[in-house]
Design a protein around this motif. Structure first.
Motif, PDB file in Angstrom:
ATOM      1  N   ASP A 174      24.096 -40.096   1.210  1.00 44.59           N
ATOM      2  CA  ASP A 174      22.934 -40.341   2.074  1.00 44.59           C
ATOM      3  C   ASP A 174      23.200 -39.993   3.546  1.00 44.59           C
ATOM      4  O   ASP A 174      22.320 -40.101   4.383  1.00 44.59           O
ATOM      5  CB  ASP A 174      22.365 -41.764   1.897  1.00 44.59           C
ATOM      6  CG  ASP A 174      23.313 -42.827   2.391  1.00 44.59           C
ATOM      7  OD1 ASP A 174      24.404 -42.464   2.896  1.00 44.59           O
ATOM      8  OD2 ASP A 174      22.982 -44.023   2.275  1.00 44.59           O
ATOM      9  N   GLU A 175      24.427 -39.539   3.833  1.00 55.08           N
ATOM     10  CA  GLU A 175      24.691 -39.020   5.183  1.00 55.08           C
ATOM     11  C   GLU A 175      24.498 -37.497   5.229  1.00 55.08           C
ATOM     12  O   GLU A 175      24.523 -36.895   6.292  1.00 55.08           O
ATOM     13  CB  GLU A 175      26.130 -39.341   5.618  1.00 55.08           C
ATOM     14  CG  GLU A 175      26.368 -40.829   5.834  1.00 55.08           C
ATOM     15  CD  GLU A 175      27.822 -41.133   6.211  1.00 55.08           C
ATOM     16  OE1 GLU A 175      28.034 -41.964   7.112  1.00 55.08           O
ATOM     17  OE2 GLU A 175      28.745 -40.542   5.610  1.00 55.08           O
ATOM     18  N   ILE A 176      24.353 -36.888   4.050  1.00 58.38           N
ATOM     19  CA  ILE A 176      24.347 -35.422   3.979  1.00 58.38           C
ATOM     20  C   ILE A 176      22.925 -34.879   3.860  1.00 58.38           C
ATOM     21  O   ILE A 176      22.133 -35.356   3.028  1.00 58.38           O
ATOM     22  CB  ILE A 176      25.188 -34.942   2.770  1.00 58.38           C
ATOM     23  CG1 ILE A 176      26.627 -35.453   2.891  1.00 58.38           C
ATOM     24  CG2 ILE A 176      25.166 -33.420   2.662  1.00 58.38           C
ATOM     25  CD1 ILE A 176      27.487 -35.221   1.667  1.00 58.38           C
ATOM     26  N   TYR A 177      22.620 -33.883   4.652  1.00 56.32           N
ATOM     27  CA  TYR A 177      21.308 -33.213   4.614  1.00 56.32           C
ATOM     28  C   TYR A 177      21.560 -31.738   4.341  1.00 56.32           C
ATOM     29  O   TYR A 177      21.991 -31.000   5.224  1.00 56.32           O
ATOM     30  CB  TYR A 177      20.566 -33.391   5.954  1.00 56.32           C
ATOM     31  CG  TYR A 177      20.149 -34.822   6.193  1.00 56.32           C
ATOM     32  CD1 TYR A 177      21.091 -35.790   6.543  1.00 56.32           C
ATOM     33  CD2 TYR A 177      18.826 -35.212   6.017  1.00 56.32           C
ATOM     34  CE1 TYR A 177      20.719 -37.111   6.721  1.00 56.32           C
ATOM     35  CE2 TYR A 177      18.446 -36.533   6.196  1.00 56.32           C
ATOM     36  CZ  TYR A 177      19.394 -37.475   6.547  1.00 56.32           C
ATOM     37  OH  TYR A 177      19.029 -38.780   6.719  1.00 56.32           O
ATOM     38  N   ARG A 178      21.306 -31.301   3.087  1.00 54.21           N
ATOM     39  CA  ARG A 178      21.479 -29.878   2.749  1.00 54.21           C
ATOM     40  C   ARG A 178      20.170 -29.167   3.004  1.00 54.21           C
ATOM     41  O   ARG A 178      19.169 -29.425   2.329  1.00 54.21           O
ATOM     42  CB  ARG A 178      21.862 -29.703   1.277  1.00 54.21           C
ATOM     43  CG  ARG A 178      23.246 -30.184   0.944  1.00 54.21           C
ATOM     44  CD  ARG A 178      23.585 -30.016  -0.531  1.00 54.21           C
ATOM     45  NE  ARG A 178      24.723 -30.874  -0.850  1.00 54.21           N
ATOM     46  CZ  ARG A 178      24.629 -32.170  -1.113  1.00 54.21           C
ATOM     47  NH1 ARG A 178      23.456 -32.759  -1.157  1.00 54.21           N
ATOM     48  NH2 ARG A 178      25.709 -32.878  -1.360  1.00 54.21           N
ATOM     49  N   ILE A 179      20.194 -28.265   3.976  1.00 50.34           N
ATOM     50  CA  ILE A 179      18.956 -27.564   4.336  1.00 50.34           C
ATOM     51  C   ILE A 179      18.659 -26.456   3.347  1.00 50.34           C
ATOM     52  O   ILE A 179      19.526 -25.654   3.015  1.00 50.34           O
ATOM     53  CB  ILE A 179      19.067 -26.939   5.752  1.00 50.34           C
ATOM     54  CG1 ILE A 179      19.006 -28.046   6.807  1.00 50.34           C
ATOM     55  CG2 ILE A 179      17.966 -25.913   5.989  1.00 50.34           C
ATOM     56  CD1 ILE A 179      18.653 -27.583   8.191  1.00 50.34           C
ATOM     57  N   ASP A 180      17.412 -26.425   2.879  1.00 48.63           N
ATOM     58  CA  ASP A 180      16.849 -25.230   2.278  1.00 48.63           C
ATOM     59  C   ASP A 180      15.579 -25.028   3.083  1.00 48.63           C
ATOM     60  O   ASP A 180      14.615 -25.788   2.930  1.00 48.63           O
ATOM     61  CB  ASP A 180      16.515 -25.455   0.801  1.00 48.63           C
ATOM     62  CG  ASP A 180      15.976 -24.174   0.176  1.00 48.63           C
ATOM     63  OD1 ASP A 180      15.050 -23.579   0.743  1.00 48.63           O
ATOM     64  OD2 ASP A 180      16.480 -23.764  -0.879  1.00 48.63           O
ATOM     65  N   HIS A 181      15.574 -24.053   3.976  1.00 48.57           N
ATOM     66  CA  HIS A 181      14.491 -24.053   4.969  1.00 48.57           C
ATOM     67  C   HIS A 181      13.117 -23.809   4.353  1.00 48.57           C
ATOM     68  O   HIS A 181      12.109 -24.090   4.982  1.00 48.57           O
ATOM     69  CB  HIS A 181      14.799 -23.098   6.128  1.00 48.57           C
ATOM     70  CG  HIS A 181      14.563 -21.654   5.834  1.00 48.57           C
ATOM     71  ND1 HIS A 181      15.419 -20.904   5.084  1.00 48.57           N
ATOM     72  CD2 HIS A 181      13.566 -20.819   6.201  1.00 48.57           C
ATOM     73  CE1 HIS A 181      14.964 -19.662   5.006  1.00 48.57           C
ATOM     74  NE2 HIS A 181      13.830 -19.573   5.668  1.00 48.57           N
ATOM     75  N   TYR A 182      13.073 -23.348   3.087  1.00 47.69           N
ATOM     76  CA  TYR A 182      11.757 -23.204   2.449  1.00 47.69           C
ATOM     77  C   TYR A 182      11.067 -24.553   2.276  1.00 47.69           C
ATOM     78  O   TYR A 182       9.850 -24.633   2.260  1.00 47.69           O
ATOM     79  CB  TYR A 182      11.859 -22.423   1.123  1.00 47.69           C
ATOM     80  CG  TYR A 182      11.587 -20.967   1.408  1.00 47.69           C
ATOM     81  CD1 TYR A 182      12.457 -20.241   2.222  1.00 47.69           C
ATOM     82  CD2 TYR A 182      10.430 -20.345   0.960  1.00 47.69           C
ATOM     83  CE1 TYR A 182      12.184 -18.932   2.568  1.00 47.69           C
ATOM     84  CE2 TYR A 182      10.150 -19.038   1.311  1.00 47.69           C
ATOM     85  CZ  TYR A 182      11.027 -18.333   2.118  1.00 47.69           C
ATOM     86  OH  TYR A 182      10.734 -17.059   2.479  1.00 47.69           O
ATOM     87  N   LEU A 183      11.865 -25.612   2.197  1.00 47.84           N
ATOM     88  CA  LEU A 183      11.269 -26.942   2.039  1.00 47.84           C
ATOM     89  C   LEU A 183      10.606 -27.428   3.329  1.00 47.84           C
ATOM     90  O   LEU A 183       9.907 -28.433   3.330  1.00 47.84           O
ATOM     91  CB  LEU A 183      12.328 -27.945   1.574  1.00 47.84           C
ATOM     92  CG  LEU A 183      12.905 -27.660   0.192  1.00 47.84           C
ATOM     93  CD1 LEU A 183      13.972 -28.683  -0.159  1.00 47.84           C
ATOM     94  CD2 LEU A 183      11.807 -27.672  -0.868  1.00 47.84           C
ATOM     95  N   GLY A 184      10.844 -26.701   4.414  1.00 47.95           N
ATOM     96  CA  GLY A 184      10.195 -27.074   5.678  1.00 47.95           C
ATOM     97  C   GLY A 184       8.963 -26.221   5.947  1.00 47.95           C
ATOM     98  O   GLY A 184       8.326 -26.372   6.983  1.00 47.95           O
ATOM     99  N   LYS A 185       8.633 -25.334   5.050  1.00 48.37           N
ATOM    100  CA  LYS A 185       7.480 -24.449   5.296  1.00 48.37           C
ATOM    101  C   LYS A 185       6.180 -25.172   4.974  1.00 48.37           C
ATOM    102  O   LYS A 185       6.090 -25.916   4.006  1.00 48.37           O
ATOM    103  CB  LYS A 185       7.600 -23.175   4.452  1.00 48.37           C
ATOM    104  CG  LYS A 185       8.772 -22.321   4.905  1.00 48.37           C
ATOM    105  CD  LYS A 185       8.625 -20.885   4.475  1.00 48.37           C
ATOM    106  CE  LYS A 185       9.846 -20.108   4.910  1.00 48.37           C
ATOM    107  NZ  LYS A 185       9.566 -19.074   5.873  1.00 48.37           N
ATOM    108  N   GLU A 186       5.196 -24.891   5.801  1.00 50.83           N
ATOM    109  CA  GLU A 186       3.913 -25.596   5.703  1.00 50.83           C
ATOM    110  C   GLU A 186       3.343 -25.580   4.278  1.00 50.83           C
ATOM    111  O   GLU A 186       2.970 -26.609   3.722  1.00 50.83           O
ATOM    112  CB  GLU A 186       2.924 -24.941   6.679  1.00 50.83           C
ATOM    113  CG  GLU A 186       1.572 -25.599   6.753  1.00 50.83           C
ATOM    114  CD  GLU A 186       1.627 -27.004   7.324  1.00 50.83           C
ATOM    115  OE1 GLU A 186       2.487 -27.274   8.183  1.00 50.83           O
ATOM    116  OE2 GLU A 186       0.811 -27.840   6.891  1.00 50.83           O
TER     117      GLU A 186
END
Ligand code: BG6
Length: 483
Positions: A174-186
């Protein structure tokens, strides 16, 4: 939340990701008043640089004039520390900098709520080295700690598990944030709302009504300048195993129990578990070659790419979700570099109408256009207007740029960093999800490598290798739209 004493450390601060994405996103949040009032941002990298040079680098991708008051105020909260990635003393200096910045921001006492965010804008080869240094020399157990990392998370299932285990020894999940930037797309974030806030989609969201789903990613440029990185990974690892599969999981998952991040991630993981490993027979690979007129180079013309490279820059494959909702529905993924257009779409094609009242014209489709211009449209049959009784294909069209005035969609990185500040994991990849994603693709990747499957050539700027539409139609068993 706005009062939390916040420190953001950007490792790899002099690199490309930090310059192009991380700092512009941080500035955007700052400008919108979305960073906590007391925030300090510390860049850390190996390059020895004077502060003015660093600041110049940091602002080079800002849309705003670097002299503007907003940028100047933002730079006021930015510091730079140069140091090696494996030297204790350098990380102890970083810790010193964090402490003194906290004092300067008016740290009250050790019971005060504080957050330290470590953003690793670094190649994965140094994730563990840096993570280990942070854990031993910087980590402060009296505050909340969050570590942000970005793909590639390994090369296949085994290497990803090794990396997960090593990182897991340093930080809690729960300290780790794995970015997949598609999950931030509108439009990707919109899938949840569309599916679960409207009564009519969920009713038809299954194999009885949906014939196939096509997830398509097309870029009009090649890998010029990134050939060295790309050649090691190829298009399947670069965008399919992560971005496209993440999208697929949200389209395919069952309704989560709540909108809490673990409920959403449980549902995504559950559906990923039901996806069968992809077969080589269901896969078509391509590699772009230069244009006939010589105006655009081929993949192998890049100096950083080996002349005998067999790395795919295009791939199309058919996936199957083996559960009661989706059994028998083909999911066609297509991704390619150096194609004819820039586009990312999710196309849900419905079945034929089960009556013979009207002649068949075309199938209904629900299309979510993720980029370039966000839109949702439904291909719908109507009576041709006027005296005619013929049918016509039309669209119920929600184009965001027409519907919403002054539309300003933030960059995916801004929304994701805001999520990190809020401690919201919904749009980040959990380790079990990652594991499933590799399970689905690893046998195929290994087979392609061991059998040395030769990708089919396609011309830069074309629609892909010859036969791409026929291939998908044949494998999927249905006529697909040419997208
Ligand atoms: C990255 C890939 O993850 O996503 C790139 O490594 C790709 O190859 C990029 O170009 C696409 O992202 P976007 O946001 O431009 O669609």
């Amino acid at each position: 939340r706005h009062d939390v004493l916040t420190t953001i450390v950007v490792f790899g601060a002099s690199g490309d990701l930090a310059k192009k994405k991380t700092y512009p996103a941080l500035f955007h949040l700052f400008q919108q008043g979305l960073l906590p009032k007391r925030t300090s941002i510390i860049g850390y990298a190996r390059t020895q640089m004077e502060r003015p040079n660093f600041l110049e680098r940091v602002t080079s991708y800002f849309k705003e004039d670097p002299e503007s008051p907003d940028v100047q105020r933002f730079l006021g909260i930015c510091a730079y520390v140069s140091g090696k990635y494996d030297v204790d003393a350098d990380f102890q200096r970083l810790r010193g900098e964090i402490d003194s910045n906290e004092q300067a921001m008016g740290k009250r006492d050790s019971a005060e709520e504080r957050v330290h965010i470590y953003y690793l804008a670094l190649p994965p080869s140094v994730f563990v080295t840096v993570g280990d240094q942070v854990r031993r020399n910087v980590y402060d157990g009296t505050c909340t700690n969050r570590v942000v990392i970005e793909k590639p998370f390994g090369h296949d299932l085994e290497s990803s598990r090794v990396l997960s285990r090593e990182i897991g020894e340093l930080f809690d999940e729960d300290e780790i944030y794995r970015i997949d930037h598609y999950l931030g797309k509108e439009m990707v974030k919109n899938i949840l709302a569309l599916r679960f806030a409207n009564v009519f989609y969920e009713a038809v969201w299954n194999r009885h009504y949906i014939s196939n789903v096509q997830i398509t990613f097309k870029e009009p440029f090649g890998t010029e300048g990134r050939g060295g990185y790309f050649d090691e990974f190829g298009i399947i690892r670069d965008v399919m195993q992560n971005h496209l599969l993440q999208v697929l999981s949200i389209v395919a998952m069952h309704q989560p129990k709540s909108l809490r991040s673990e409920d959403i991630r449980d549902r995504k993981t559950e559906v990923l578990r039901r996806i069968l490993p992809i077969q080589l027979e269901d896969t078509l690979l391509g590699q772009y070659v230069g244009t006939r007129d010589g105006s655009k180079p081929g993949y192998k013309d890049d100096d950083t790419v080996p002349k005998d490279s067999m790395t795919a820059t295009f791939a199309q494959c058919v996936l199957h979700v083996d559960n009661d909702r989706w059994r028998g529905v083909p999911w066609v993924m297509k991704a390619g570099k150096a194609l004819d257009e820039a586009k990312m779409t999710i196309r849900i094609q419905f079945r034929d109408m089960p009556n013979a009242l009207f002649p068949k014209l075309a199938r209904n489709e629900l299309v979510l256009q993720v980029s370039p211009k966000e839109s949702v449209y439904i291909k719908t049959i109507v009576k041709e207007p006027g005296l005619s009784t013929n049918l016509a294909m039309s669209e119920l069209d929600l184009s965001y740029h027409k519907r919403y005035q002054d539309l300003k969609i933030p960059d995916a990185y801004a929304t994701l960093i805001l999520d990190v500040l809020n401690g919201d994991h919904s749009n980040f990849v959990r380790s079990d999800e990652l594991d499933e994603a590799w399970r689905i693709f690893t046998p195929l990747l290994h087979q392609i490598e061991s059998e040395q499957v030769v990708p089919l050539p396609y011309e830069y700027g074309s629609r892909g290798p010859k036969g791409v539409d026929e291939f998908a139609t044949e494998r999927a068993g249905y006529k697909l739209s040419a997208g």
